[in-house]
Scaffold this motif. Structure first.
Motif, mmCIF file in Angstrom:
data_model
loop_
_atom_site.group_PDB
_atom_site.id
_atom_site.type_symbol
_atom_site.label_atom_id
_atom_site.label_comp_id
_atom_site.label_asym_id
_atom_site.label_seq_id
_atom_site.Cartn_x
_atom_site.Cartn_y
_atom_site.Cartn_z
ATOM 1 N N LYS A 13 3.862 8.892 -13.442
ATOM 2 C CA LYS A 13 4.120 7.601 -14.096
ATOM 3 C C LYS A 13 4.048 6.471 -13.079
ATOM 4 C CE LYS A 13 8.190 6.107 -14.671
ATOM 5 N NZ LYS A 13 9.622 5.904 -15.003
ATOM 6 N N ASN A 14 4.655 6.670 -11.897
ATOM 7 C CA ASN A 14 4.621 5.641 -10.856
ATOM 8 C C ASN A 14 3.192 5.385 -10.373
ATOM 9 O OD1 ASN A 14 7.387 5.412 -10.983
ATOM 10 N ND2 ASN A 14 7.771 6.719 -9.222
ATOM 11 N N THR A 15 2.429 6.459 -10.204
ATOM 12 C CA THR A 15 1.049 6.321 -9.733
ATOM 13 C C THR A 15 0.195 5.568 -10.738
ATOM 14 O OG1 THR A 15 1.214 8.380 -8.463
ATOM 15 C CG2 THR A 15 -0.994 7.579 -8.958
ATOM 16 N N LEU A 16 0.331 5.902 -12.020
ATOM 17 C CA LEU A 16 -0.435 5.204 -13.059
ATOM 18 C C LEU A 16 -0.036 3.732 -13.126
ATOM 19 C CD1 LEU A 16 -0.461 7.886 -15.899
ATOM 20 C CD2 LEU A 16 -2.344 7.241 -14.387
ATOM 21 N N LEU A 17 1.255 3.469 -12.933
ATOM 22 C CA LEU A 17 1.718 2.079 -12.923
ATOM 23 C C LEU A 17 1.100 1.321 -11.743
ATOM 24 C CD1 LEU A 17 3.589 -0.002 -14.265
ATOM 25 C CD2 LEU A 17 5.405 0.760 -12.722
ATOM 26 N N PHE A 18 1.091 1.952 -10.570
ATOM 27 C CA PHE A 18 0.433 1.370 -9.413
ATOM 28 C C PHE A 18 -1.032 1.078 -9.709
ATOM 29 C CE2 PHE A 18 3.656 2.767 -6.180
ATOM 30 C CZ PHE A 18 3.692 1.581 -5.482
ATOM 31 N N ALA A 19 -1.729 2.086 -10.263
ATOM 32 C CA ALA A 19 -3.165 1.965 -10.490
ATOM 33 C C ALA A 19 -3.488 0.876 -11.501
ATOM 34 C CB ALA A 19 -3.731 3.306 -10.951
ATOM 35 N N VAL A 20 -2.700 0.823 -12.585
ATOM 36 C CA VAL A 20 -2.969 -0.143 -13.648
ATOM 37 C C VAL A 20 -2.723 -1.571 -13.178
ATOM 38 C CG1 VAL A 20 -2.156 -0.963 -15.901
ATOM 39 C CG2 VAL A 20 -2.594 1.464 -15.547
ATOM 40 N N ILE A 21 -1.703 -1.761 -12.333
ATOM 41 C CA ILE A 21 -1.359 -3.113 -11.877
ATOM 42 C C ILE A 21 -2.151 -3.502 -10.628
ATOM 43 C CG2 ILE A 21 0.476 -4.588 -10.991
ATOM 44 C CD1 ILE A 21 2.430 -3.056 -12.731
ATOM 45 N N THR A 22 -2.072 -2.700 -9.583
ATOM 46 C CA THR A 22 -2.690 -3.090 -8.311
ATOM 47 C C THR A 22 -4.199 -2.928 -8.313
ATOM 48 O OG1 THR A 22 -2.435 -0.879 -7.318
ATOM 49 C CG2 THR A 22 -0.593 -2.420 -7.090
ATOM 50 N N GLY A 23 -4.729 -1.941 -9.039
ATOM 51 C CA GLY A 23 -6.173 -1.723 -9.051
ATOM 52 C C GLY A 23 -6.958 -2.935 -9.535
ATOM 53 N N PRO A 24 -6.786 -3.337 -10.809
ATOM 54 C CA PRO A 24 -7.540 -4.500 -11.311
ATOM 55 C C PRO A 24 -7.208 -5.803 -10.585
ATOM 56 C CG PRO A 24 -6.626 -3.204 -13.125
ATOM 57 C CD PRO A 24 -6.016 -2.676 -11.874
ATOM 58 N N ILE A 25 -5.914 -6.032 -10.296
ATOM 59 C CA ILE A 25 -5.536 -7.299 -9.655
ATOM 60 C C ILE A 25 -6.138 -7.389 -8.251
ATOM 61 C CG2 ILE A 25 -3.622 -8.654 -8.734
ATOM 62 C CD1 ILE A 25 -1.921 -7.707 -11.040
ATOM 63 N N SER A 26 -6.032 -6.332 -7.468
ATOM 64 C CA SER A 26 -6.582 -6.368 -6.107
ATOM 65 C C SER A 26 -8.102 -6.465 -6.135
ATOM 66 C CB SER A 26 -6.142 -5.127 -5.321
ATOM 67 O OG SER A 26 -6.604 -3.940 -5.945
ATOM 68 N N TYR A 27 -8.737 -5.836 -7.123
ATOM 69 C CA TYR A 27 -10.200 -5.908 -7.248
ATOM 70 C C TYR A 27 -10.629 -7.349 -7.533
ATOM 71 C CZ TYR A 27 -14.905 -4.665 -8.859
ATOM 72 O OH TYR A 27 -16.272 -4.572 -9.014
ATOM 73 N N ILE A 28 -9.943 -7.998 -8.466
ATOM 74 C CA ILE A 28 -10.262 -9.385 -8.809
ATOM 75 C C ILE A 28 -9.967 -10.311 -7.628
ATOM 76 C CG2 ILE A 28 -9.623 -11.317 -10.296
ATOM 77 C CD1 ILE A 28 -9.111 -9.246 -12.520
ATOM 78 N N LEU A 29 -8.851 -10.074 -6.928
ATOM 79 C CA LEU A 29 -8.522 -10.897 -5.766
ATOM 80 C C LEU A 29 -9.569 -10.749 -4.664
ATOM 81 C CD1 LEU A 29 -4.646 -10.441 -5.442
ATOM 82 C CD2 LEU A 29 -5.885 -12.462 -6.244
ATOM 83 N N CYS A 30 -10.018 -9.511 -4.434
ATOM 84 C CA CYS A 30 -11.063 -9.292 -3.426
ATOM 85 C C CYS A 30 -12.316 -10.085 -3.763
ATOM 86 C CB CYS A 30 -11.407 -7.797 -3.343
ATOM 87 S SG CYS A 30 -10.202 -6.781 -2.486
ATOM 88 N N LEU A 31 -12.738 -10.012 -5.031
ATOM 89 C CA LEU A 31 -13.944 -10.718 -5.450
ATOM 90 C C LEU A 31 -13.740 -12.236 -5.398
ATOM 91 C CD1 LEU A 31 -16.785 -10.643 -6.586
ATOM 92 C CD2 LEU A 31 -15.803 -10.425 -8.878
#
Length: 306
Positions: free
Chosen positions: A82-100
């Protein structure tokens, strides 16, 4: 009368390899290293996950028992998942958009200023002292920078034990992960933006592109799809493989397992308990999650610019 070529008339794999043998010969060292250090360990891990293996005795075949225990009996794994999925759902898209976004903005600068800004944004992801800095900020007494700031401005009356209070652990780890997320994907976006043919923008202007956002969607992003794919893979892998942040800031085990992730759970069984069969089962589940998510994201990215 000319007859259409049939499927069986296509050249075989052997003939293609023979025709391009020099190219395959030059790629052979990479494929050999990739097969030895990536493909072989993955296959071996999948096999070991079906055994009981404590590194002292020969593996004993137990079939799907590790997976049944993992999914039906291991409550800590469910918390970690549950913690990993929460990390992935929040940090994955946000960090990807921030990088771009940051790469797009920084690319507008020229020369030394662009190089300097790139270094500033990239430095946290390679800094060996990143966790040391955050440990000072999050110290649970009045001398911690965050507590001192909040107390000096009357936001709180007593120091908060940030990494010893379950409800604060996950938000803090997410913030730190986002701070560290401008890594390899960010550099790939910078490189991709610099290789776009400028004539594409001129042609787009003639075709009716009226503002920078349309230019970004219809010209910039389609022109750098390889970098977008690479960045997506890197960000997904990073978001699912979070472990060091939790270990360094929250410890293992963290309070109430609030900072536990699949990788910390894997390390617990693999490097502390030496239950290699069970840890391999955890690794296999994580690997399948990563592959499935990568396939989904790549399918979505193919629609960029359509």
């Amino acid at each position: 009368m000319v007859t259409p070529k049939k499927a069986q008339d296509k050249p075989s794999l052997g003939s293609v390899m023979a025709k391009n043998k020099i190219s395959y010969l030059m790629m052979a060292p990479y494929f050999l290293v990739f097969a030895t250090f990536t493909m072989l360990p993955v296959v071996a891990s999948m096999f070991i996950s079906l055994t009981y293996f404590n590194m002292l005795e020969m593996p004993q075949w137990i079939g799907w028992s590790n997976y049944l225990k993992l999914l039906l009996e291991d409550d800590i794994f469910m918390i970690s998942l549950k913690n990993t999925l929460l990390f992935a759902v929040i940090t994955g898209p946000i960090s990807y958009i921030l990088c771009l976004l940051f790469a797009w903005i920084i690319n507008e600068f020229k020369g030394k200023m662009r190089a300097f800004l790139t270094l500033i944004f990239y430095a946290p992801s390679i800094s060996g002292q990143a966790f040391f800095v955050w440990n000072i900020i999050l110290t649970g007494d009045r001398y911690g920078y965050l507590n001192a700031f909040l107390m000096d401005n009357d936001f709180i009356q007593e120091p908060i034990l940030w990494m010893k209070t379950a409800k604060y652990i996950m938000p803090v780890l997410i913030v730190v992960q986002l701070w560290l997320s401008l890594g390899t994907g960010f550099l790939a976006f910078i490189a991709g933006l610099q290789t776009i043919d400028k004539s594409l923008y001129e042609a787009a202007a003639i075709d009716g592109i009226k503002n920078r956002w349309q230019e970004l969607w219809y010209v910039t992003l389609p022109a750098m799809k390889p970098q977008l794919m690479f960045g997506a893979v890197m960000q997904i892998t990073a978001s699912f493989a979070i472990a060091d942040i939790s270990l360094q800031l929250a410890g293992n085990p963290s309070v109430g397992y609030a900072g536990a992730t699949v990788v910390t759970h894997l390390q617990d069984y693999g490097t502390i308990r030496f239950e290699m069969g069970y840890s391999s089962a955890i690794a296999t589940v994580l690997f399948l999650m990563m592959v499935g998510t990568n396939k989904l994201v790549q399918r979505l990215l193919r629609k960029v610019g359509d």
